[in-house]
Design a protein around this motif. Sequence first.
Motif, PDB file in Angstrom:
ATOM      1  N   SER A   1       0.878  -1.166   0.000  1.00 49.65           N
ATOM      2  CA  SER A   1       0.000   0.000   0.000  1.00 49.65           C
ATOM      3  C   SER A   1       0.913   1.212   0.000  1.00 49.65           C
ATOM      4  N   GLY A   2       0.389   2.351   0.274  1.00 53.10           N
ATOM      5  CA  GLY A   2       1.255   3.523   0.243  1.00 53.10           C
ATOM      6  C   GLY A   2       0.543   4.744   0.740  1.00 53.10           C
ATOM      7  N   MET A   3       1.342   5.797   0.886  1.00 47.03           N
ATOM      8  CA  MET A   3       0.785   7.058   1.363  1.00 47.03           C
ATOM      9  C   MET A   3       1.710   8.165   0.886  1.00 47.03           C
ATOM     10  N   LEU A   4       1.138   9.261   0.477  1.00 49.36           N
ATOM     11  CA  LEU A   4       1.903  10.431   0.068  1.00 49.36           C
ATOM     12  C   LEU A   4       2.955  10.068  -0.984  1.00 49.36           C
ATOM     13  N   GLY A   5       2.586   9.238  -1.911  1.00 51.89           N
ATOM     14  CA  GLY A   5       3.501   8.892  -2.993  1.00 51.89           C
ATOM     15  C   GLY A   5       4.603   7.941  -2.590  1.00 51.89           C
ATOM     16  N   GLN A   6       4.541   7.378  -1.395  1.00 57.28           N
ATOM     17  CA  GLN A   6       5.592   6.450  -0.980  1.00 57.28           C
ATOM     18  C   GLN A   6       4.990   5.067  -0.718  1.00 57.28           C
ATOM     19  N   MET A   7       5.720   4.044  -1.156  1.00 62.48           N
ATOM     20  CA  MET A   7       5.179   2.702  -1.084  1.00 62.48           C
ATOM     21  C   MET A   7       5.498   2.074   0.265  1.00 62.48           C
ATOM     22  N   SER A   8       4.570   1.290   0.762  1.00 64.38           N
ATOM     23  CA  SER A   8       4.850   0.583   2.001  1.00 64.38           C
ATOM     24  C   SER A   8       4.464  -0.877   1.832  1.00 64.38           C
ATOM     25  N   ALA A   9       5.129  -1.722   2.575  1.00 62.10           N
ATOM     26  CA  ALA A   9       4.831  -3.150   2.522  1.00 62.10           C
ATOM     27  C   ALA A   9       4.558  -3.629   3.930  1.00 62.10           C
ATOM     28  N   HIS A  10       3.416  -4.258   4.067  1.00 59.98           N
ATOM     29  CA  HIS A  10       3.118  -4.876   5.349  1.00 59.98           C
ATOM     30  C   HIS A  10       3.476  -6.353   5.223  1.00 59.98           C
ATOM     31  N   ILE A  11       4.421  -6.792   6.035  1.00 60.47           N
ATOM     32  CA  ILE A  11       4.985  -8.132   5.872  1.00 60.47           C
ATOM     33  C   ILE A  11       4.522  -9.019   7.015  1.00 60.47           C
ATOM     34  N   LEU A  12       4.026 -10.186   6.638  1.00 65.52           N
ATOM     35  CA  LEU A  12       3.614 -11.178   7.635  1.00 65.52           C
ATOM     36  C   LEU A  12       4.459 -12.423   7.411  1.00 65.52           C
TER      37      LEU A  12
ATOM     38  N   TRP B   1       8.728   0.972   4.793  1.00 65.45           N
ATOM     39  CA  TRP B   1       8.513   1.994   3.751  1.00 65.45           C
ATOM     40  C   TRP B   1       9.721   1.980   2.844  1.00 65.45           C
ATOM     41  N   PHE B   2       9.487   2.022   1.546  1.00 70.27           N
ATOM     42  CA  PHE B   2      10.618   1.912   0.627  1.00 70.27           C
ATOM     43  C   PHE B   2      10.254   2.505  -0.725  1.00 70.27           C
ATOM     44  N   SER B   3      11.293   2.705  -1.537  1.00 71.16           N
ATOM     45  CA  SER B   3      11.059   2.976  -2.949  1.00 71.16           C
ATOM     46  C   SER B   3      11.977   2.065  -3.729  1.00 71.16           C
ATOM     47  N   ILE B   4      11.606   1.806  -4.975  1.00 70.86           N
ATOM     48  CA  ILE B   4      12.375   0.868  -5.778  1.00 70.86           C
ATOM     49  C   ILE B   4      13.129   1.653  -6.841  1.00 70.86           C
ATOM     50  N   LEU B   5      14.422   1.467  -6.871  1.00 64.57           N
ATOM     51  CA  LEU B   5      15.259   2.202  -7.821  1.00 64.57           C
ATOM     52  C   LEU B   5      15.174   1.526  -9.192  1.00 64.57           C
ATOM     53  N   PRO B   6      15.569   2.247 -10.249  1.00 63.29           N
ATOM     54  CA  PRO B   6      15.447   1.661 -11.591  1.00 63.29           C
ATOM     55  C   PRO B   6      16.234   0.361 -11.762  1.00 63.29           C
ATOM     56  N   ASP B   7      17.272   0.136 -10.962  1.00 62.97           N
ATOM     57  CA  ASP B   7      17.999  -1.128 -11.100  1.00 62.97           C
ATOM     58  C   ASP B   7      17.424  -2.213 -10.180  1.00 62.97           C
ATOM     59  N   PHE B   8      16.241  -2.012  -9.687  1.00 68.78           N
ATOM     60  CA  PHE B   8      15.537  -2.962  -8.829  1.00 68.78           C
ATOM     61  C   PHE B   8      16.256  -3.246  -7.519  1.00 68.78           C
TER      62      PHE B   8
ATOM     63  N   GLN C   1      12.366   6.302   5.719  1.00 68.22           N
ATOM     64  CA  GLN C   1      11.707   6.563   6.994  1.00 68.22           C
ATOM     65  C   GLN C   1      10.201   6.574   6.774  1.00 68.22           C
ATOM     66  N   VAL C   2       9.517   6.407   7.836  1.00 76.47           N
ATOM     67  CA  VAL C   2       8.070   6.513   7.786  1.00 76.47           C
ATOM     68  C   VAL C   2       7.722   7.938   7.395  1.00 76.47           C
ATOM     69  N   PRO C   3       6.795   8.138   6.462  1.00 72.67           N
ATOM     70  CA  PRO C   3       6.453   9.503   6.067  1.00 72.67           C
ATOM     71  C   PRO C   3       6.034  10.359   7.253  1.00 72.67           C
ATOM     72  N   ALA C   4       6.260  11.647   7.054  1.00 71.60           N
ATOM     73  CA  ALA C   4       6.106  12.592   8.156  1.00 71.60           C
ATOM     74  C   ALA C   4       4.770  12.461   8.880  1.00 71.60           C
ATOM     75  N   GLN C   5       3.727  12.219   8.105  1.00 68.94           N
ATOM     76  CA  GLN C   5       2.411  12.217   8.735  1.00 68.94           C
ATOM     77  C   GLN C   5       2.295  11.137   9.811  1.00 68.94           C
ATOM     78  N   GLU C   6       2.964   9.990   9.532  1.00 69.21           N
ATOM     79  CA  GLU C   6       2.773   8.924  10.487  1.00 69.21           C
ATOM     80  C   GLU C   6       3.786   8.987  11.635  1.00 69.21           C
ATOM     81  N   SER C   7       4.975   9.584  11.355  1.00 67.57           N
ATOM     82  CA  SER C   7       5.985   9.603  12.401  1.00 67.57           C
ATOM     83  C   SER C   7       5.609  10.551  13.535  1.00 67.57           C
ATOM     84  N   HIS C   8       4.799  11.554  13.227  1.00 65.45           N
ATOM     85  CA  HIS C   8       4.339  12.455  14.293  1.00 65.45           C
ATOM     86  C   HIS C   8       2.852  12.231  14.486  1.00 65.45           C
TER      87      HIS C   8
END
Lengths: 266, 298
Positions: B175-186, B200-207, B213-220
């Motif tokens: 899922s994601g928020m504010l243009g940043q992807m997140s993965a919930h891992i079980l 929270w992560f982003s994937i670079l063009p070389d995979f 960091q957690v986006p600002a909204q969630e960290s505060h």
Amino acid sequence: MFPELNNLLNTTPERAEQGKLTLLCDAKTDGSFLVHHFLSFYLKANCKVCFVALVQSFSHYNIVGQKLGVSLTTARERGQLVFFEGLKSSVDVFFQAQEEPHPLQFLRETSAGDLRPLYEFVQEALKPVDSGEVTWRCPVLLVDDLSVLLSLGVGAVSVLDFVQYCRAAVCWNQKGNMVVLVHDSGDSEDEDNDILLNGVSHQSHLILRAEGLATGFCRDVHGQLTILWRKLLQPTTQRERSLTYQYKIQDKTVSFFARGMSPAVL
Amino acid sequence: MLDSLLALGGLVLLRDTVEWEGRSLLKALIKKSALCGKQVHILGCEVSEEEFREGFDSDINCRLIYHDFFRDPLNWSKNVKAFPGGPLEVLRALSKRTPPSSVTIVLDSLSWLLLHLPCTTLCQTLHALSQQDSHSDDNSPVKKVHVLGLLHEELHGPGPVGALCSLAQTEVTLSGMLGQMSAHILLRKPQQRPTHQTRWFSILPDFSLNLQQVPAQESHPDPPITQVDPTTHLTFNLRLSKKEREAKDSLTLPFQFSSEKQQALLHPGPGQATSHIFYEPDAYDDLDQEDPDDDLDI
């Protein structure tokens, strides 16, 4: 073709991208202006266009096309446009004896058939020909719209298969483009339509979603358009993945503006 | 993060949505296992081989074997080499042919398979794939074949999704928020409680992954709302003390008609009898001589 929409999508007929599937989706509004845009866009881009029109007649699209500066009659005569008129052809399925399967053959079948004849029609229409005449840039398939096929009794998975086969033939094999319209009924009961919409969404590169305003009808703002680029793998291009604009449809053009920034409001 | 996803083996289920597509994370995982020296078999039903191989280096590409079910999955055009038994037959053949520890099987996507095959058949095949380790000799550490499956979860009802989830050792929900992807891992480790984590992560063009960091909204997060007693700063009392209650009870309200009141009204006191009204008109008062009630026919 609406120049403002081209600006938003960062494209022009001269440098149209190739090998892409664009999904047009409308919810609680009429998204056909997007179909007219892409029809005139690709005709102006000198592409060979196969238009599977299941909703309106040829003359309807022709009249709107003329307002946008393209003549469908001329394009058809020149061989640039292959127009499949579903409203007329559906009658032929019943009243004309045919040797080879009709594109809408599934209408005659008792069990829910597949769309293979329609796919073969598209493939035949967009097949590259070496006739030595004018050469078209790339093939384009336009479908208005896929939801009608569901109403005609085709299963969602069959329509998804049709889209996949067309994608393999048009987008991948011939480096062409596809544009399809799917209605969003907004009705969670309509499972087939949900599967179709989500399935095509997962296959597409670009999604344009036109929505009516949540607050209801408005004279100066006709709806809002969300543009979602999928499969963007270049973080260098500092483009937003998703943009939302409001629009107003005028006689010959559509004007777009940021949300809440309609000239009538300010 | 990729290491932890691949650590358990078995089925790794990637659940993505239209907005947050999971194929790039799938490719990141493929790159990771190819770099570990594994051969990667891809059952490709949704994208062409060229599109899938795009972005990989040549040394990774040569470790990928693409089984193309994209061009002609239903055998409509007869000219392409078809797989007679369908995709599942390919899977079964793969599992028989190769030692499980050296191979990764990628299903792109499970959604396509679920839409075209019965759920039970698919689950049985997947189960058979991940049960391969039971045949290996007992002295070697148990290694499971890696199966990476991409699932578009909007396309299926809760039933099939639940069935696949129960088969999976590792489940990643994107899922994601504010243009940043997140993965919930079980992670379901054997004989342990399942663990949950969110990255929270982003994937670079070389995979490769870029953990963030957690986006600002969630960290505060919002400061915890302290329960304010609404009765602290009232301008009135909610309760009466004993003394106040007595005073209240003894008070006679103006509308209460008592016998003393009645007497007082019937027998006006001496003060009232001698009272007069003195009226002195103003100098400029416009006195009207006419009777104001003249028009009334009394």
